[in-house]
Scaffold this motif. Structure first.
Motif, PDB file in Angstrom:
ATOM      1  N   GLU A   1      40.603  30.588  63.906  1.00 54.17           N
ATOM      2  CA  GLU A   1      41.918  31.118  63.587  1.00 54.17           C
ATOM      3  C   GLU A   1      42.839  30.112  62.914  1.00 54.17           C
ATOM      4  OE1 GLU A   1      43.551  32.677  67.150  1.00 54.17           O
ATOM      5  OE2 GLU A   1      42.020  34.229  67.388  1.00 54.17           O
TER       6      GLU A   1
ATOM      7  N   GLU B   1      44.215  27.303  60.399  1.00 52.53           N
ATOM      8  CA  GLU B   1      43.974  26.819  59.047  1.00 52.53           C
ATOM      9  C   GLU B   1      43.469  25.377  59.073  1.00 52.53           C
ATOM     10  OE1 GLU B   1      46.450  25.971  54.898  1.00 52.53           O
ATOM     11  OE2 GLU B   1      47.450  26.866  56.625  1.00 52.53           O
TER      12      GLU B   1
ATOM     13  N   LYS C   1      42.071  31.393  51.801  1.00 55.64           N
ATOM     14  CA  LYS C   1      42.887  32.563  52.127  1.00 55.64           C
ATOM     15  C   LYS C   1      42.094  33.576  52.940  1.00 55.64           C
ATOM     16  CE  LYS C   1      45.666  36.211  50.013  1.00 55.64           C
ATOM     17  NZ  LYS C   1      46.214  36.762  48.749  1.00 55.64           N
ATOM     18  N   VAL C   2      40.878  33.880  52.511  1.00 52.80           N
ATOM     19  CA  VAL C   2      40.046  34.830  53.249  1.00 52.80           C
ATOM     20  C   VAL C   2      39.705  34.260  54.625  1.00 52.80           C
ATOM     21  CG1 VAL C   2      37.817  36.009  53.303  1.00 52.80           C
ATOM     22  CG2 VAL C   2      39.138  35.927  51.182  1.00 52.80           C
TER      23      VAL C   2
ATOM     24  N   GLU D   1      41.545  32.225  56.393  1.00 59.38           N
ATOM     25  CA  GLU D   1      42.729  32.329  57.242  1.00 59.38           C
ATOM     26  C   GLU D   1      42.900  33.741  57.788  1.00 59.38           C
ATOM     27  OE1 GLU D   1      45.954  31.058  54.819  1.00 59.38           O
ATOM     28  OE2 GLU D   1      45.131  29.045  54.523  1.00 59.38           O
ATOM     29  N   ASN D   2      42.537  34.733  56.965  1.00 55.79           N
ATOM     30  CA  ASN D   2      42.717  36.131  57.368  1.00 55.79           C
ATOM     31  C   ASN D   2      41.605  36.649  58.258  1.00 55.79           C
ATOM     32  OD1 ASN D   2      45.097  36.332  55.899  1.00 55.79           O
ATOM     33  ND2 ASN D   2      44.069  37.045  54.053  1.00 55.79           N
ATOM     34  N   THR D   3      40.401  36.078  58.118  1.00 58.43           N
ATOM     35  CA  THR D   3      39.245  36.625  58.837  1.00 58.43           C
ATOM     36  C   THR D   3      38.561  35.614  59.753  1.00 58.43           C
ATOM     37  OG1 THR D   3      37.637  36.031  57.116  1.00 58.43           O
ATOM     38  CG2 THR D   3      38.798  38.144  56.870  1.00 58.43           C
TER      39      THR D   3
ATOM     40  N   THR E   1      43.737  39.903  46.771  1.00 57.67           N
ATOM     41  CA  THR E   1      44.156  40.546  48.024  1.00 57.67           C
ATOM     42  C   THR E   1      42.984  41.233  48.707  1.00 57.67           C
ATOM     43  OG1 THR E   1      44.728  42.669  46.978  1.00 57.67           O
ATOM     44  CG2 THR E   1      46.430  40.964  47.034  1.00 57.67           C
TER      45      THR E   1
END
Length: 534
Positions: free
Chosen positions: A108, A110, A485-486, A488-490, A503
């Motif tokens: 989770e 960064e 980015k991906v 951080e999101n997943t 996005t």
């Protein structure tokens, strides 16, 4: 020589030593003894399970392990299917163990991004094992790294980019173990299959073995390469099999093609011409409208497309909106021929290191001849980029793709060609998240809008080789940004990314987007290591 093995090898693997890559023996792999091949052992049961879609992913069933001898299972199936009520799915689940579905660890924070990549090698590493009598998995003598997700085995060209990251992580022992595994396959099977599964024994993948040896030499010492000289030579012989028999009347044999001016170059091929077992339903359905005599041609082209690693892309289609028009064997790929140049150049260097000046000179001549052919045959002045050559029609493809970056990576382009190729990549392929693979959106996973880690590496390093550092840095930073980015999101690394719309993740192809992921991790770690020059 490869270093001594400490674990049991494959029972029956030496049975494949009779294999010969000649046209009259194209079906040799289908009858080789010592391996479990469910499409043969299970016959009608295999076909019905795959066509019924018992498993959404066709690869799952060929990775299942029978709980008892396949002949017994088939016999029971032939008897039970005649009953008024027969549950095929229940029968399959009662008689086969499905492959484990790994639960990928998600992070989770960064700040844990780089740490996650370093630690994830252990998660993706598999221990060598003796081959189960009723498994399609081919055991290997040393540990190896798998891509992740549905890819539960070693994959040939994936591994080069994985090794780049392993080297950056200081895991040189694992790099050497994987090179040893590929040398073992060359020695035992006669070539490096697509992956270490019995259903991949008809084809290889983009030949990066020589590049792997060069990488290991950079990570250790130059003399280390001599341990693999025989293996590199045998792989070269596999890819060039039949070249001495080419003529005007027979311009193509296996993976070699003779042009009208006598130039000999390489193409992708597969020894087999029936549906891919791991994609049986998809191939059968694609061919259902064809006459029986036409189906083997389609299947061969699908298999050759799988050997290319770009499975699939409009790059291989005659009509760009028609998957059924795939014509891989009619195409001389620019990237493949750059890899062949690299192999010839590596052989020249290794023979020189071994003190064999005659062979060193011979392979240097071959490399120079191929370099000249790459500059001449594949340069497309209409689009100012390297493109594939359709040898059956004598025409160049007109689509700019990331395959055109290979002459820069392997230093086979002239400075002016490199300048124009760089401009073409920037104009046609550069997107907010990095380099898209092709210009056309088709729904195929190797087309727009997807970007793939290995082609970012080839693209960035190729530009660096010719001094286009600003463009290279921009591409690298865009790719690292979308990866982070991906993540951080997943909490995960993906097989491919939508680089046009950052996005989103990615899509297209025969299976869902996979996480893991070996070559993505490897390329990121390579980019983050400032001293990585290869």
């Amino acid at each position: 020589m490869i270093r001594s093995t400490k674990k049991p090898l494959i029972a029956g693997l030496m049975a494949l030593l009779f294999f010969s890559c000649t046209p009259e023996k194209e079906q040799a792999t289908s009858s080789a003894s010592g391996f479990y091949k469910p499409w043969e052992s299970l016959g009608p049961l295999f076909h019905e399970v795959q066509m019924a879609g018992i498993y959404p992913d066709s690869k799952t069933f060929v990775d299942c392990v029978p709980k008892r001898p396949p002949a017994e299972i088939l016999s029971d199936y032939l008897e039970l299917r005649e009953e008024e009520v027969f549950d095929l799915e229940a029968f399959v689940k009662a008689n086969f163990d499905a492959p484990e579905v790994p639960s990928n660890t998600a992070y989770e924070s960064e700040s844990e991004f780089a740490l996650h990549l370093e630690e994830h090698w252990d998660y993706l590493t598999r221990s060598s094992e003796a081959n189960d009598a009723f498994s399609t998995l081919i055991g290997l003598p040393e540990d190896y790294v798998v891509p992740g997700g549905r890819f539960r085995e070693i994959y040939y060209w994936d591994s080069y980019f994985t090794m780049i990251g392993l080297g950056a992580s200081g895991r040189i022992d694992l790099v050497e173990a994987m090179v040893d595994n590929f040398a073992f396959l060359i020695d035992s099977v006669g070539f490096i299959p697509n992956g270490n599964r019995t259903y991949y024994l008809g084809r290889s993948q983009p030949p990066y073995f020589a590049s792997m040896v060069n990488l290991l030499m950079q990570l250790t010492e130059e003399e280390k390469g001599l341990d693999y000289l025989t293996a590199v030579q045998r792989e070269y012989d596999f890819w060039m099999e039949g070249a001495e028999k080419l003529s005007e009347d027979q311009p193509a044999i296996n993976r070699v093609v003779r042009l009208t001016d006598g130039t000999v170059l390489n193409r992708y091929w597969d020894f087999l011409d029936f549906p891919r077992p791991e994609s049986h339903r998809e191939d059968v359905e694609l061919a259902e409208h064809l006459q029986d005599a036409e189906k083997p041609v389609l299947y061969r082209n699908l298999r050759a497309g799988a050997e290319s690693g770009w499975d699939y892309s409009t790059r291989w289609f005659e009509q760009k909106d028609d998957f059924g028009s795939i014509r891989t064997v009619d195409i001389l790929p620019v990237d493949l021929n750059c890899l062949m140049f690299a192999m010839e150049n590596t052989l020249a260097n290794l023979y020189e290191l071994a003190g064999n000046d005659i062979k060193a000179t011979g392979y240097q001549v071959r490399a120079e001849d191929r370099k000249e052919a790459i500059q001449r045959v594949f340069w497309n002045g209409q689009v100012n980029a390297f493109t594939d050559y359709v040898w059956t029609s004598g025409e160049l493809e007109d689509q700019v793709t990331m395959a055109g970056a290979y002459p820069l990576y392997f230093l086979t382009a002239t400075p002016e060609q490199a300048r124009l190729q760089a401009a073409a990549q920037e104009q046609h392929l550069l997107q907010p998240g990095g380099l898209v693979t092709t210009m056309l959106e088709s729904g195929q996973q190797w087309d727009f809008p997807n970007g793939w880690a290995p082609l970012q590496w080839i693209g960035v390093k190729g530009l660096e080789h010719y001094g286009h550092k600003a463009l290279a840095d921009g591409i690298k930073n865009r790719w690292l940004s979308i990866n982070k980015k991906v993540y951080e999101n997943t909490g995960k690394m993906m097989e491919k990314y939508n680089v046009a719309d950052t996005t989103l993740l990615a899509g297209g192809g025969e299976y869902p987007t996979q996480d893991g992921f070996g070559w993505t991790n490897g390329v990121v770690l390579g980019f983050l290591a400032e001293d990585v020059a290869y």
